[in-house]
Scaffold this active site. Structure first.
Site, PDB file in Angstrom:
ATOM      1  N   GLU A 120       6.083 -14.711 -33.020  1.00 47.65           N
ATOM      2  CA  GLU A 120       6.003 -14.369 -34.606  1.00 47.65           C
ATOM      3  C   GLU A 120       5.735 -12.785 -34.835  1.00 47.65           C
ATOM      4  O   GLU A 120       5.336 -12.619 -36.079  1.00 47.65           O
ATOM      5  CB  GLU A 120       4.736 -15.359 -35.289  1.00 47.65           C
ATOM      6  CG  GLU A 120       3.669 -15.306 -34.400  1.00 47.65           C
ATOM      7  CD  GLU A 120       2.610 -16.558 -34.904  1.00 47.65           C
ATOM      8  OE1 GLU A 120       3.003 -16.955 -36.024  1.00 47.65           O
ATOM      9  OE2 GLU A 120       1.654 -16.776 -34.377  1.00 47.65           O
ATOM     10  N   HIS A 154      -0.594 -20.932 -46.644  1.00 51.47           N
ATOM     11  CA  HIS A 154      -1.196 -22.260 -45.916  1.00 51.47           C
ATOM     12  C   HIS A 154      -1.551 -23.399 -46.795  1.00 51.47           C
ATOM     13  O   HIS A 154      -1.478 -24.616 -46.630  1.00 51.47           O
ATOM     14  CB  HIS A 154      -2.196 -22.117 -44.835  1.00 51.47           C
ATOM     15  CG  HIS A 154      -1.514 -21.266 -43.515  1.00 51.47           C
ATOM     16  ND1 HIS A 154      -1.907 -19.835 -43.542  1.00 51.47           N
ATOM     17  CD2 HIS A 154      -1.328 -21.851 -42.414  1.00 51.47           C
ATOM     18  CE1 HIS A 154      -1.395 -19.573 -42.291  1.00 51.47           C
ATOM     19  NE2 HIS A 154      -0.959 -20.709 -41.545  1.00 51.47           N
ATOM     20  N   CYS A 166       9.022 -23.439 -35.609  1.00 49.28           N
ATOM     21  CA  CYS A 166       7.982 -24.220 -36.095  1.00 49.28           C
ATOM     22  C   CYS A 166       7.346 -23.710 -37.394  1.00 49.28           C
ATOM     23  O   CYS A 166       6.726 -24.193 -37.957  1.00 49.28           O
ATOM     24  CB  CYS A 166       6.808 -24.536 -35.059  1.00 49.28           C
ATOM     25  SG  CYS A 166       5.736 -23.233 -34.628  1.00 49.28           S
TER      26      CYS A 166
HETATM   27  C1  PEP Z   1       4.425 -19.391 -38.509  1.00 53.58           C
HETATM   28  O1  PEP Z   1       4.008 -18.303 -38.693  1.00 53.58           O
HETATM   29  O2  PEP Z   1       5.534 -19.789 -38.814  1.00 53.58           O
HETATM   30  C2  PEP Z   1       3.569 -20.314 -38.081  1.00 53.58           C
HETATM   31  C3  PEP Z   1       3.925 -21.767 -37.995  1.00 53.58           C
HETATM   32  O3  PEP Z   1       2.367 -20.346 -38.013  1.00 53.58           O
HETATM   33  P1  PEP Z   1       1.384 -20.160 -39.646  1.00 53.58           P
HETATM   34  O4  PEP Z   1       2.147 -20.608 -40.460  1.00 53.58           O
HETATM   35  O5  PEP Z   1       0.229 -21.161 -39.203  1.00 53.58           O
HETATM   36  O6  PEP Z   1       0.772 -18.915 -39.336  1.00 53.58           O
HETATM   37 MG    MG Z   2       2.018 -17.965 -37.761  1.00 47.32          MG
END
Ligand code: PEP
Ligand code: MG
Length: 589
Positions: free
Chosen positions: A442, A200, A513
């Site tokens: 996911e 992140h 996403c």
């Molecule tokens: C993902 O896991 O691809 C996602 C978009 O969520 P995050 O990156 O916040 O875990």
């Molecule tokens: Mg995620």
């Protein structure tokens, strides 16, 4: 006659690029507590210099502590300031100081290394004694030791707010909370020793639109505060003391990139439709509330992923329902006439909020994260759901649950959502009872039961960042196994296809996403797999739009038919890259 200027030699270091761009500013090297200081040989005749440095660092630390104590006395009174008495005792502790001096004589190495070793041994001994007073002292000693080491190394504390000059951050590691605090007008990029593309922290760098490089081992030991550095977030290069030729070369590269950006600017108002007329909705991922202004400016069709957890980081208390409502309402209004997909709190993993109750877990990414945390803490979940339901009465808002692993979790979350609707209705508070609910796909188990899930939701959004991590069992933060983190692994393509097929069979749309949606080398594959929406960092939307407009969806489908029969992920990547290069070579770095 003037003395000749000291010639500064250009030096280059290579890391892993995670956010594009070029920046040229002084380095601000952070020292963090887990950083291990490597030993360096010191000849006998330089030992007295090491001792003098040590004494000077102890004096500076003492002055710092007295200054903090003075400020606390004037702000809240002498009683609370006395906690620093214990800290002051540490810098005067004769046993500790003598042991460092003996270590220097014995090992002939740099004093910060000797000091760190002595402190670690000291703390281990105190921790092993069954006495709460002594255990508490360990924390004081560690805190003071960090200050002493920072003073020895001439490095800055990890406190971005404390630096008023423009700079590039150099650190061993940065947490998403550290990065979320960056002041964009001062921080022009960062380089870390560890880290990965889908952490992140890296995702935030792309949102902040600052170049970033990770995996540059040992860099905090190589640089000092104020050194002149240039970072190239396209190639993952850090250049110390860039020469005149290098600066001219980078001036030219920046101009080229600007020209591409200007060309992309021209397609901002156009729709994201393939050459043969298939519309691929293109929306933005919002990580920080500040990003909202850019959605329309970059030509995105609303928000496909609003990462709400960033509202919870770096604060003492969680945001109230009213505060969250204000954020969501504002975000929803910024997206109109398009939709805002609000992902409910995905806390845990690498995002830990001090305002929320967390128990230590050995495997936080496999632990009480996201929807699991919310189902375990219904009060936190309900506060957020009520705020979203209220905002949905104003804008075009949809709800998305993260980390759904099976139907029971979805039903439980929906049941809580219904309770929230009833509570709002009985309190006479306006809200939208018809808000659409979707889920992130996911976790591999969700893919395998996507047909069941599709009957009870209005959309799927594939979170490839986690889907890859959980399918290939590869920690998305661990740079040692980054080579295994592979979006074109045949299993990932099959899972995207299974999800899309289950969605289509049940009349719902499927988006992506995760970061895979931002990688324009992979756009041919995602279009060919039948994905309906791509959601990416706002700044990357124009590039993806250009990629979509340059492709033919029929050709993408043929590509996918071919690669689904292939077993080698590199060969699959190469096929997709070839189609990307054929259609938009100017965008591929
Ligand atoms: C993902 O896991 O691809 C996602 C978009 O969520 P995050 O990156 O916040 O875990
Ligand atoms: Mg995620």
């Amino acid at each position: 006659m003037d003395a000749p200027l000291e010639e500064k030699v250009e030096k280059r270091f290579q890391g892993v690029p995670v956010a594009q761009g070029i920046a040229h500013f002084p380095a601000l090297v952070y020292y963090t507590e887990d950083e291990e200081i490597l030993p360096r040989d010191i000849p006998q005749e330089e030992l007295s210099g090491e001792i003098a440095r040590f004494e000077a660092a102890l004096i500076s630390t003492r002055i710092e502590l007295l200054e903090i104590q003075r400020r606390i006395v004037s702000a809240i009174g002498a009683k609370d300031a006395s906690i620093f008495d214990a800290h002051l005792l540490v810098v005067e502790d004769r046993t500790l100081i003598d042991e460092v001096l003996r270590g220097l004589e014995r090992d002939h190495c740099n004093v910060e290394h000797v000091f760190q070793q002595v402190v670690q041994k000291y703390c281990q001994t105190l921790e092993s004694i069954d006495d709460p007073y002594l255990r508490e002292r360990v924390v004081d000693i560690q805190d003071v030791a960090r200050r002493v080491i920072r003073n020895l190394l001439g490095k800055a504390p990890l406190n971005p707010a404390a630096h008023a000059q423009q700079h590039i951050v150099i650190a061993h590691n940065l947490s998403p909370s550290d990065t979320a605090q960056f002041d964009r007008s001062l921080v022009h990029g960062f380089v870390t020793e560890i880290g990965s593309k889908t952490s992140h922290t890296a995702i935030l760098a792309r949102s902040l639109e600052i170049p970033a490089i990770v995996g540059m081992q040992g860099i905090t030991q190589q640089l000092r505060i104020g050194e002149d550095i240039l970072i190239d977030g396209y190639k993952g290069l850090l250049i110390v003391n860039p020469s005149r030729e290098t600066l001219i070369e980078y001036g030219r590269i920046e101009q080229e990139k600007e020209e591409v950006a200007e060309r992309l600017e021209q397609i901002r108002e156009t729709v994201s439709t393939t050459r043969d007329g298939r519309h691929i909705a293109l929306s933005a991922n919002i990580d920080l509330p500040d990003d909202l202004g850019e959605i329309a400016a970059q030509g995105a069709e609303g928000v496909g992923l609003f990462r709400t957890e960033f509202l919870f980081l770096n604060r003492e208390e969680s945001p109230s329902e009213d505060e969250q409502y204000e954020h969501y309402r504002h975000a929803a209004e910024s997206c109109l006439p398009h939709a805002l997909i609000i992902r409910t709190l995905d806390i845990g993993g690498d995002k830990v909020a001090s305002s929320l109750a967390f128990e230590h877990e050995e495997n936080p990414f496999l632990g009480c994260r996201a929807i699991r945390y919310c189902l375990e803490h219904p009060a936190v979940f309900k506060t957020q759901l009520r705020a979203i339901l209220r905002a949905a009465g104003i804008g075009h808002v949809k709800i998305m649950y993260p980390m759904i692993s099976g139907i029971e979790e979805l039903r439980r979350a929906n049941q809580i959502l219904e309770e929230c609707k009833q509570e709002l209705a009985s309190a006479g508070i306006p809200f939208n009872p018809f808000v659409e609910v979707g889920i992130m796909i996911e976790i591999p188990s969700a893919v395998l039961v996507a047909d069941h899930l599709a009957r009870e939701v209005r959309f799927f959004s594939i979170g490839t960042n986690d889907l890859i991590q959980y399918s290939i069992a590869v920690d998305r933060l661990n740079d040692r196994i980054a080579h295994l983190y592979n979006p074109t692994h045949p299993s990932i393509l099959r899972m995207v296809k299974m999800t899309v097929d289950a969605g289509k069979a049940n009349g719902i749309w499927t988006g992506v996403c995760g970061e895979m949606a931002s990688d324009i080398q992979l756009t041919p594959l995602l279009i060919g797999l039948g994905v309906d929406e791509l959601s990416a960092s706002t700044a990357l939307v124009p590039r993806i739009k250009k990629a979509v407009q340059s492709l033919d969806s029929g050709a993408c489908e043929s590509l996918v038919r071919e690669v689904l029969a292939m077993d080698d992920s590199n060969a699959i990547l190469e096929k997709s890259r070839a189609m990307a290069r054929e259609n938009y070579a100017d965008l591929i770095d």
